[in-house]
Design a protein around this motif. Structure first.
Motif, PDB file in Angstrom:
ATOM      1  N   ASP A  68       0.823  -1.213   0.000  1.00  0.00           N
ATOM      2  CA  ASP A  68       0.000   0.000   0.000  1.00  0.00           C
ATOM      3  C   ASP A  68       0.855   1.260   0.000  1.00  0.00           C
ATOM      4  O   ASP A  68       0.388   2.335  -0.421  1.00  0.00           O
ATOM      5  N   LEU A  69       2.094   1.147   0.462  1.00  0.00           N
ATOM      6  CA  LEU A  69       2.976   2.305   0.526  1.00  0.00           C
ATOM      7  C   LEU A  69       3.398   2.790  -0.857  1.00  0.00           C
ATOM      8  O   LEU A  69       3.899   3.907  -0.999  1.00  0.00           O
ATOM      9  N   ARG A  70       3.199   1.968  -1.873  1.00  0.00           N
ATOM     10  CA  ARG A  70       3.620   2.346  -3.222  1.00  0.00           C
ATOM     11  C   ARG A  70       2.945   3.637  -3.667  1.00  0.00           C
ATOM     12  O   ARG A  70       3.567   4.497  -4.286  1.00  0.00           O
ATOM     13  N   ALA A  71       1.648   3.777  -3.361  1.00  0.00           N
ATOM     14  CA  ALA A  71       0.932   4.990  -3.761  1.00  0.00           C
ATOM     15  C   ALA A  71       0.140   5.601  -2.615  1.00  0.00           C
ATOM     16  O   ALA A  71      -0.610   6.546  -2.822  1.00  0.00           O
ATOM     17  N   GLY A  72       0.314   5.067  -1.400  1.00  0.00           N
ATOM     18  CA  GLY A  72      -0.467   5.568  -0.276  1.00  0.00           C
ATOM     19  C   GLY A  72      -1.904   5.077  -0.314  1.00  0.00           C
ATOM     20  O   GLY A  72      -2.839   5.830  -0.031  1.00  0.00           O
ATOM     21  N   SER A  73      -2.098   3.805  -0.645  1.00  0.00           N
ATOM     22  CA  SER A  73      -3.444   3.236  -0.763  1.00  0.00           C
ATOM     23  C   SER A  73      -4.112   3.083   0.603  1.00  0.00           C
ATOM     24  O   SER A  73      -3.463   2.704   1.572  1.00  0.00           O
ATOM     25  N   LEU A  74      -5.419   3.342   0.644  1.00  0.00           N
ATOM     26  CA  LEU A  74      -6.181   3.251   1.892  1.00  0.00           C
ATOM     27  C   LEU A  74      -7.327   2.257   1.825  1.00  0.00           C
ATOM     28  O   LEU A  74      -7.862   1.869   2.862  1.00  0.00           O
ATOM     29  N   VAL A  75      -7.731   1.854   0.631  1.00  0.00           N
ATOM     30  CA  VAL A  75      -8.911   0.995   0.479  1.00  0.00           C
ATOM     31  C   VAL A  75      -8.576  -0.212  -0.390  1.00  0.00           C
ATOM     32  O   VAL A  75      -7.728  -0.145  -1.284  1.00  0.00           O
ATOM     33  N   GLY A 123      -8.945  -6.518  -9.169  1.00  0.00           N
ATOM     34  CA  GLY A 123      -8.746  -6.688 -10.603  1.00  0.00           C
ATOM     35  C   GLY A 123      -7.363  -6.321 -11.083  1.00  0.00           C
ATOM     36  O   GLY A 123      -7.135  -6.201 -12.294  1.00  0.00           O
ATOM     37  N   ARG A 124      -6.425  -6.120 -10.166  1.00  0.00           N
ATOM     38  CA  ARG A 124      -5.056  -5.737 -10.543  1.00  0.00           C
ATOM     39  C   ARG A 124      -4.067  -6.786 -10.049  1.00  0.00           C
ATOM     40  O   ARG A 124      -4.248  -7.368  -8.975  1.00  0.00           O
ATOM     41  N   ASP A 125      -3.023  -7.000 -10.827  1.00  0.00           N
ATOM     42  CA  ASP A 125      -1.948  -7.881 -10.415  1.00  0.00           C
ATOM     43  C   ASP A 125      -1.024  -7.085  -9.496  1.00  0.00           C
ATOM     44  O   ASP A 125      -0.406  -6.105  -9.938  1.00  0.00           O
ATOM     45  N   PRO A 126      -0.919  -7.458  -8.205  1.00  0.00           N
ATOM     46  CA  PRO A 126      -0.084  -6.667  -7.288  1.00  0.00           C
ATOM     47  C   PRO A 126       1.385  -6.648  -7.683  1.00  0.00           C
ATOM     48  O   PRO A 126       2.127  -5.761  -7.254  1.00  0.00           O
ATOM     49  N   ASP A 127       1.809  -7.612  -8.515  1.00  0.00           N
ATOM     50  CA  ASP A 127       3.198  -7.646  -8.965  1.00  0.00           C
ATOM     51  C   ASP A 127       3.376  -7.068 -10.362  1.00  0.00           C
ATOM     52  O   ASP A 127       4.491  -7.036 -10.880  1.00  0.00           O
ATOM     53  N   GLY A 128       2.281  -6.625 -10.981  1.00  0.00           N
ATOM     54  CA  GLY A 128       2.365  -6.062 -12.322  1.00  0.00           C
ATOM     55  C   GLY A 128       3.065  -4.711 -12.319  1.00  0.00           C
ATOM     56  O   GLY A 128       3.158  -4.031 -11.295  1.00  0.00           O
ATOM     57  N   LEU A 129       3.518  -4.314 -13.478  1.00  0.00           N
ATOM     58  CA  LEU A 129       4.258  -3.057 -13.613  1.00  0.00           C
ATOM     59  C   LEU A 129       3.370  -1.901 -14.050  1.00  0.00           C
ATOM     60  O   LEU A 129       3.874  -0.855 -14.450  1.00  0.00           O
ATOM     61  N   ALA A 130       2.057  -2.081 -13.962  1.00  0.00           N
ATOM     62  CA  ALA A 130       1.152  -0.970 -14.260  1.00  0.00           C
ATOM     63  C   ALA A 130       1.357   0.146 -13.248  1.00  0.00           C
ATOM     64  O   ALA A 130       1.846  -0.082 -12.136  1.00  0.00           O
ATOM     65  N   ALA A 131       0.978   1.352 -13.643  1.00  0.00           N
ATOM     66  CA  ALA A 131       1.154   2.500 -12.757  1.00  0.00           C
ATOM     67  C   ALA A 131       0.406   2.293 -11.435  1.00  0.00           C
ATOM     68  O   ALA A 131      -0.670   1.707 -11.407  1.00  0.00           O
ATOM     69  N   ALA A 132       1.003   2.772 -10.361  1.00  0.00           N
ATOM     70  CA  ALA A 132       0.368   2.667  -9.047  1.00  0.00           C
ATOM     71  C   ALA A 132      -0.903   3.491  -9.022  1.00  0.00           C
ATOM     72  O   ALA A 132      -1.008   4.527  -9.678  1.00  0.00           O
ATOM     73  N   MET A 133      -1.893   3.009  -8.259  1.00  0.00           N
ATOM     74  CA  MET A 133      -3.172   3.711  -8.158  1.00  0.00           C
ATOM     75  C   MET A 133      -3.577   3.836  -6.695  1.00  0.00           C
ATOM     76  O   MET A 133      -3.296   2.940  -5.906  1.00  0.00           O
ATOM     77  N   ALA A 134      -4.233   4.925  -6.369  1.00  0.00           N
ATOM     78  CA  ALA A 134      -4.784   5.102  -5.026  1.00  0.00           C
ATOM     79  C   ALA A 134      -6.049   5.932  -5.141  1.00  0.00           C
ATOM     80  O   ALA A 134      -6.033   7.023  -5.722  1.00  0.00           O
ATOM     81  N   ALA A 135      -7.148   5.407  -4.624  1.00  0.00           N
ATOM     82  CA  ALA A 135      -8.406   6.148  -4.648  1.00  0.00           C
ATOM     83  C   ALA A 135      -8.269   7.436  -3.838  1.00  0.00           C
ATOM     84  O   ALA A 135      -7.551   7.479  -2.839  1.00  0.00           O
ATOM     85  N   GLU A 136      -8.952   8.463  -4.284  1.00  0.00           N
ATOM     86  CA  GLU A 136      -8.913   9.745  -3.575  1.00  0.00           C
ATOM     87  C   GLU A 136      -9.892   9.696  -2.402  1.00  0.00           C
ATOM     88  O   GLU A 136     -11.085   9.947  -2.553  1.00  0.00           O
ATOM     89  N   VAL A 137      -9.379   9.336  -1.253  1.00  0.00           N
ATOM     90  CA  VAL A 137     -10.191   9.228  -0.041  1.00  0.00           C
ATOM     91  C   VAL A 137     -10.157  10.568   0.686  1.00  0.00           C
ATOM     92  O   VAL A 137      -9.079  11.042   1.068  1.00  0.00           O
TER      93      VAL A 137
END
Length: 205
Positions: A99-106, A112-126
């Motif tokens: 979760d520290l990769r992008a500051g994920s909270l949820v 639907g994402r591969d946690p080891d994939g190289l896609a850009a990090a995502m974090a919902a705007e909480v």
């Protein structure tokens, strides 16, 4: 979610009426508290209405470079048979660390994402917990947070702008007036610094 339920139980079973709640979190703890506030507000937990102050100390609200480095390194190592074992070892990082990769909270950030994939990090705007005064503290190894070295390594683990909830595309809602920067300090100095103690007297009361 679990923390929010525990805080709600604490409020209900405390021997006297609780008037206000102050939340102070260091590093990942600041993200955990924000997540608890989000889940608690959504579930109408009593404690969220009593929360008055939130303080984060060196929290990577918009991500931490070390986790991004570990993520990239694990993919590179796992791709080659000679280093695959090291890649698999790096991929054993916990969900909280990831979760520290992008500051994920949820949890939805990972659905639907591969946690080891190289896609850009995502974090919902909480959004920040309403009705609460939000404060933040950052540190950098150099005196000036704009120094080139500080822009790269921050306090050794978290960058100044991430501790303030900002990057080139995100601003979670902290204000500059509610922030404190410590120069020539590292990530763990934030746990025991007289300047922070003095600020907490002002912020928390």
């Amino acid at each position: 979610m679990d923390l929010s339920e525990l805080l709600d139980d604490l409020i209900r079973f405390w021997p006297v009426d609780v008037d206000d709640v102050s939340l102070i979190g260091h590093s990942m703890g600041g993200l955990v508290l924000r997540s608890a506030g989000h889940h608690g507000y959504e579930a109408a937990h009593e404690w969220t209405g009593k929360a008055k102050t939130y303080v984060s100390l060196g929290t990577p609200h918009s991500g931490a470079p070390l986790e991004n480095l570990a993520h990239q390194a694990s993919a590179i190592l796992a791709a080659r048979p000679e280093t695959n074992a090291f890649g698999r070892l790096l991929r054993r990082r916990s969900g909280g660390i990831r979760d520290l990769r992008a500051g994920s909270l949820v949890d939805s950030d990972w659905q639907g994402r591969d946690p080891d994939g190289l896609a850009a990090a995502m974090a919902a705007e909480v959004p920040l917990l309403p009705g609460v005064d939000h404060y933040w503290v950052s540190a950098t190894l150099t005196r000036d947070p704009k120094h080139p070295l500080s822009r790269v390594i921050g306090d050794g683990l978290v960058l100044h702008h991430s501790a303030g909830g900002r990057n080139s595309t995100r601003h979670i809602g902290f204000t500059e007036d509610n922030g404190l920067h410590l120069g020539r300090a590292n990530h763990f100095n934030l746990l025991n610094d007289a300047r922070i103690a003095a600020k907490l007297v002002d912020w928390v009361g």
